[in-house]
Design a protein around this motif. Sequence first.
Motif, mmCIF file in Angstrom:
data_model
loop_
_atom_site.group_PDB
_atom_site.id
_atom_site.type_symbol
_atom_site.label_atom_id
_atom_site.label_comp_id
_atom_site.label_asym_id
_atom_site.label_seq_id
_atom_site.Cartn_x
_atom_site.Cartn_y
_atom_site.Cartn_z
ATOM 1 N N GLU A 13 0.829 -1.204 0.000
ATOM 2 C CA GLU A 13 0.000 0.000 0.000
ATOM 3 C C GLU A 13 0.863 1.254 0.000
ATOM 4 N N ARG A 14 0.557 2.152 -0.903
ATOM 5 C CA ARG A 14 1.247 3.446 -1.001
ATOM 6 C C ARG A 14 0.193 4.536 -0.892
ATOM 7 N N PRO A 15 0.463 5.576 -0.117
ATOM 8 C CA PRO A 15 -0.495 6.682 -0.041
ATOM 9 C C PRO A 15 -0.742 7.281 -1.419
ATOM 10 N N ASP A 21 8.058 11.964 -6.823
ATOM 11 C CA ASP A 21 9.376 12.518 -7.136
ATOM 12 C C ASP A 21 10.195 12.694 -5.865
ATOM 13 N N LEU A 22 9.540 12.595 -4.719
ATOM 14 C CA LEU A 22 10.199 12.747 -3.422
ATOM 15 C C LEU A 22 10.146 11.431 -2.667
ATOM 16 N N LEU A 23 11.126 11.206 -1.808
ATOM 17 C CA LEU A 23 11.090 10.021 -0.960
ATOM 18 C C LEU A 23 10.376 10.422 0.330
ATOM 19 N N THR A 24 9.068 10.247 0.332
ATOM 20 C CA THR A 24 8.235 10.623 1.464
ATOM 21 C C THR A 24 8.223 9.495 2.497
ATOM 22 N N ARG A 31 8.740 1.005 0.394
ATOM 23 C CA ARG A 31 9.986 0.370 -0.052
ATOM 24 C C ARG A 31 10.571 -0.524 1.032
ATOM 25 N N LEU A 32 10.494 -0.064 2.278
ATOM 26 C CA LEU A 32 10.973 -0.902 3.386
ATOM 27 C C LEU A 32 10.152 -2.183 3.484
ATOM 28 N N GLU A 72 10.110 0.675 11.702
ATOM 29 C CA GLU A 72 9.544 1.186 12.959
ATOM 30 C C GLU A 72 9.888 2.659 13.143
ATOM 31 N N ARG A 73 11.118 3.034 12.859
ATOM 32 C CA ARG A 73 11.506 4.449 12.959
ATOM 33 C C ARG A 73 10.715 5.294 11.974
ATOM 34 N N ASN A 74 10.476 4.770 10.791
ATOM 35 C CA ASN A 74 9.713 5.501 9.778
ATOM 36 C C ASN A 74 8.279 5.749 10.250
ATOM 37 N N ARG A 75 7.714 4.797 10.992
ATOM 38 C CA ARG A 75 6.345 4.940 11.500
ATOM 39 C C ARG A 75 6.287 5.776 12.774
ATOM 40 N N ALA A 76 7.396 5.873 13.501
ATOM 41 C CA ALA A 76 7.382 6.465 14.840
ATOM 42 C C ALA A 76 7.122 7.958 14.867
ATOM 43 N N GLN A 77 7.561 8.691 13.870
ATOM 44 C CA GLN A 77 7.429 10.138 13.921
ATOM 45 C C GLN A 77 6.847 10.693 12.627
ATOM 46 N N PRO A 78 5.600 10.336 12.322
ATOM 47 C CA PRO A 78 5.005 10.867 11.102
ATOM 48 C C PRO A 78 4.763 12.370 11.231
ATOM 49 N N ILE A 79 4.822 13.055 10.135
ATOM 50 C CA ILE A 79 4.581 14.492 10.118
ATOM 51 C C ILE A 79 3.071 14.725 10.066
#
Length: 100
Positions: A13-15, A21-24, A31-32, A72-79
Amino acid sequence: MEMSQKQEEITVERPEEDDYDLLTFGEAGARLEIEIRTMRARVRELAESTPRDEAALQEAQERLRDLEAGAERNRAQPINDANFEKFFGYPGKARRNTTW
């Protein structure tokens, strides 16, 4: 690339509103997830192989742990709107919330 891996990439799943064009955070998470699925399959393959290559298995298990920690780090601090200023250093609103 194996057909099963291609299929897994399709089902990750991708938002929808991400700018590809950006690595959001969303794209990095996708990708992880693909790499984690691939490495889990590799660990299973190595664990079930005969003769068993213990060094390769250990290396794959360590890589899997590192990938899972990264996810886990990618999920830990979403903007989101609440932490936008702290993350970017200026007031504003997130284009969209990235919480899952």
